[in-house]
Design a protein around this motif. Sequence first.
Motif, PDB file in Angstrom:
ATOM      1  N   PRO A 137       0.817  -1.205   0.000  1.00  0.00           N
ATOM      2  CA  PRO A 137       0.000   0.000   0.000  1.00  0.00           C
ATOM      3  C   PRO A 137       0.858   1.265   0.000  1.00  0.00           C
ATOM      4  N   ALA A 138       0.369   2.281  -0.666  1.00  0.00           N
ATOM      5  CA  ALA A 138       1.084   3.557  -0.666  1.00  0.00           C
ATOM      6  C   ALA A 138       1.055   4.151   0.734  1.00  0.00           C
ATOM      7  N   PRO A 139       2.127   4.817   1.156  1.00  0.00           N
ATOM      8  CA  PRO A 139       2.159   5.397   2.503  1.00  0.00           C
ATOM      9  C   PRO A 139       1.119   6.487   2.664  1.00  0.00           C
ATOM     10  N   LYS A 140       0.558   6.586   3.859  1.00  0.00           N
ATOM     11  CA  LYS A 140      -0.384   7.649   4.144  1.00  0.00           C
ATOM     12  C   LYS A 140       0.376   8.954   4.371  1.00  0.00           C
ATOM     13  N   THR A 141      -0.341  10.062   4.341  1.00  0.00           N
ATOM     14  CA  THR A 141       0.305  11.336   4.515  1.00  0.00           C
ATOM     15  C   THR A 141       0.978  11.445   5.875  1.00  0.00           C
ATOM     16  N   ALA A 142       2.123  12.109   5.889  1.00  0.00           N
ATOM     17  CA  ALA A 142       2.836  12.333   7.143  1.00  0.00           C
ATOM     18  C   ALA A 142       2.517  13.706   7.718  1.00  0.00           C
ATOM     19  N   ASP A 143       1.772  14.509   6.961  1.00  0.00           N
ATOM     20  CA  ASP A 143       1.447  15.857   7.413  1.00  0.00           C
ATOM     21  C   ASP A 143       0.457  15.779   8.580  1.00  0.00           C
ATOM     22  N   GLN A 144       0.851  16.346   9.707  1.00  0.00           N
ATOM     23  CA  GLN A 144       0.025  16.229  10.910  1.00  0.00           C
ATOM     24  C   GLN A 144      -1.306  16.967  10.777  1.00  0.00           C
ATOM     25  N   ASP A 145      -1.314  18.091  10.073  1.00  0.00           N
ATOM     26  CA  ASP A 145      -2.565  18.813   9.879  1.00  0.00           C
ATOM     27  C   ASP A 145      -3.549  17.996   9.043  1.00  0.00           C
ATOM     28  N   LEU A 146      -3.033  17.313   8.022  1.00  0.00           N
ATOM     29  CA  LEU A 146      -3.905  16.481   7.197  1.00  0.00           C
ATOM     30  C   LEU A 146      -4.384  15.262   7.968  1.00  0.00           C
ATOM     31  N   GLN A 147      -3.529  14.686   8.775  1.00  0.00           N
ATOM     32  CA  GLN A 147      -3.946  13.558   9.607  1.00  0.00           C
ATOM     33  C   GLN A 147      -5.062  13.979  10.557  1.00  0.00           C
ATOM     34  N   ALA A 148      -4.900  15.158  11.168  1.00  0.00           N
ATOM     35  CA  ALA A 148      -5.918  15.662  12.087  1.00  0.00           C
ATOM     36  C   ALA A 148      -7.218  15.967  11.349  1.00  0.00           C
ATOM     37  N   ALA A 149      -7.098  16.461  10.119  1.00  0.00           N
ATOM     38  CA  ALA A 149      -8.296  16.762   9.323  1.00  0.00           C
ATOM     39  C   ALA A 149      -9.099  15.500   9.059  1.00  0.00           C
ATOM     40  N   VAL A 150      -8.416  14.436   8.662  1.00  0.00           N
ATOM     41  CA  VAL A 150      -9.101  13.178   8.377  1.00  0.00           C
ATOM     42  C   VAL A 150      -9.761  12.630   9.639  1.00  0.00           C
ATOM     43  N   ALA A 151      -9.035  12.643  10.736  1.00  0.00           N
ATOM     44  CA  ALA A 151      -9.593  12.119  11.990  1.00  0.00           C
ATOM     45  C   ALA A 151     -10.814  12.920  12.423  1.00  0.00           C
ATOM     46  N   TYR A 153     -12.815  14.776  10.530  1.00  0.00           N
ATOM     47  CA  TYR A 153     -13.915  14.596   9.599  1.00  0.00           C
ATOM     48  C   TYR A 153     -14.583  13.238   9.783  1.00  0.00           C
ATOM     49  N   GLN A 154     -13.785  12.200  10.044  1.00  0.00           N
ATOM     50  CA  GLN A 154     -14.375  10.878  10.257  1.00  0.00           C
ATOM     51  C   GLN A 154     -15.254  10.862  11.510  1.00  0.00           C
ATOM     52  N   ARG A 155     -14.831  11.575  12.543  1.00  0.00           N
ATOM     53  CA  ARG A 155     -15.677  11.671  13.741  1.00  0.00           C
ATOM     54  C   ARG A 155     -16.981  12.379  13.416  1.00  0.00           C
ATOM     55  N   TRP A 156     -16.889  13.444  12.633  1.00  0.00           N
ATOM     56  CA  TRP A 156     -18.092  14.187  12.265  1.00  0.00           C
ATOM     57  C   TRP A 156     -19.017  13.338  11.406  1.00  0.00           C
ATOM     58  N   VAL A 157     -18.487  12.610  10.444  1.00  0.00           N
ATOM     59  CA  VAL A 157     -19.302  11.720   9.613  1.00  0.00           C
ATOM     60  C   VAL A 157     -20.009  10.689  10.487  1.00  0.00           C
ATOM     61  N   GLY A 158     -19.292  10.148  11.469  1.00  0.00           N
ATOM     62  CA  GLY A 158     -19.901   9.177  12.375  1.00  0.00           C
ATOM     63  C   GLY A 158     -21.075   9.764  13.138  1.00  0.00           C
ATOM     64  N   SER A 159     -20.923  11.000  13.601  1.00  0.00           N
ATOM     65  CA  SER A 159     -22.011  11.636  14.351  1.00  0.00           C
ATOM     66  C   SER A 159     -23.213  11.909  13.452  1.00  0.00           C
ATOM     67  N   GLN A 160     -22.957  12.320  12.214  1.00  0.00           N
ATOM     68  CA  GLN A 160     -24.044  12.559  11.278  1.00  0.00           C
ATOM     69  C   GLN A 160     -24.750  11.253  10.903  1.00  0.00           C
ATOM     70  N   ALA A 161     -23.980  10.192  10.749  1.00  0.00           N
ATOM     71  CA  ALA A 161     -24.565   8.888  10.433  1.00  0.00           C
ATOM     72  C   ALA A 161     -25.469   8.410  11.561  1.00  0.00           C
ATOM     73  N   ASP A 162     -25.032   8.578  12.800  1.00  0.00           N
ATOM     74  CA  ASP A 162     -25.859   8.193  13.941  1.00  0.00           C
ATOM     75  C   ASP A 162     -27.172   8.987  13.959  1.00  0.00           C
ATOM     76  N   ALA A 163     -27.068  10.282  13.694  1.00  0.00           N
ATOM     77  CA  ALA A 163     -28.270  11.113  13.682  1.00  0.00           C
ATOM     78  C   ALA A 163     -29.193  10.721  12.526  1.00  0.00           C
ATOM     79  N   PHE A 164     -28.604  10.359  11.395  1.00  0.00           N
ATOM     80  CA  PHE A 164     -29.401   9.918  10.249  1.00  0.00           C
ATOM     81  C   PHE A 164     -30.199   8.670  10.603  1.00  0.00           C
ATOM     82  N   LEU A 165     -29.570   7.730  11.287  1.00  0.00           N
ATOM     83  CA  LEU A 165     -30.270   6.511  11.688  1.00  0.00           C
ATOM     84  C   LEU A 165     -31.376   6.824  12.688  1.00  0.00           C
TER      85      LEU A 165
END
Length: 386
Positions: A137-151, A153-165
């Motif tokens: 697999p290709a290496p994931k980004t090492a940029d800490q700001d991008l890592q934090a952005a993904v983390a 956003y994934q938390r936010w998507v999870g919260s929206q998914a729970d509310a959708f259900l």
Amino acid sequence: MSVRMPLPPSLALAGAAALALSACGGAGTTASSAGGDGSGAGPIAVTATDTECTVATNTAAAGTIVFRVTNAGSKINEFYVYAEGDRIVGEVENVTPGLSRDFHVTVAEPGDYQTACKPGMVGDGIRAAFTVTGDAPAPKTADQDLQAAVAGYQRWVGSQADAFLARTTEFVALVKAGKVAQAKALYPVARSYWERIEPVAESFGDLDPKIDGREDVIEEGMEFTGYHRLEKDLWVDGLQDDSDAIADQLLADVTELVGLTKKVELNPLQLANGSKALLDEIATGKVTGEEERYSHTDLWDFEANFEGSKQAIAELRPFLTTQAPELVAEIDATGTSLGDLLETYRDGDGFVLYTDLTKKDVNKLTQALDAFSENVAQVAGVVAEQ
């Protein structure tokens, strides 16, 4: 429903001038050494028409892949990269006739994929095999700001998914109890959670058309189910003998979707592409009034898509502020203008019906959307440079 999300170091197309083009859906010539190695050779060319989808090579190295999609046909087109099970790895929507768009996608895992063009934005698309090469697999980004952005956003998507259900559960109960007025009131609210996370939510094969497919899916050989089938029952036909069964299936499908959404692993480019894809969703479905054709609650969807787009940008903001501060300022200005304009159509906790808008209103919304979308479209190129 697809819906539907700049130039980093480019893909190397070895011997690009000598490459034979391979048509989507047919056998093609495999090019060597394609794939984001910084050689400056340029993106993989994709020419889409109303009947063909021609891709310059059907192989690339794992990592960031860049496609340049040109619509040489007469219909609006889309371009997708699919993994096994029709999982959407990346997509570019709303490619209008005569337009070319650069599309960056991170494909980390070597293996077998498919590319597809969708003339008219319908059907399974004109597909072809696409191989992603590499020993690991290709290496994931090492940029800490991008890592934090993904983390984040994934938390936010999870919260929206729970509310959708949760909201879908309430909506289904109201439909089955025959409480039409209450179900109508909850309908646009429940759907807003889907619309905010649509690029993630729609990536799991047939769950998207089952939950969010408009009546057009019948022409594609699918059953008309989900939210829009119940929308038609509530606003046009009245509750039908099978409305309860449709409601039960909707809840089952949403439950499955939420489980899958919690497991998905995103990357920074998916945030950038998803932000733009949500704006394309507005342009192709909401601002046209096609999405909520029975309830005319399109402005609720418009706002939700807009909010989802802004959330992805907000998570990327620390990175973008460092890398492209002028772009951030432009996004802020055009986003504020669009948001302020949208607020003028608010009615209580919701919005006026889309049928209440004049042609002038729609034109103003379209112009403000285009200005914001033009700036957001540049984010993927900034992210892809890392």
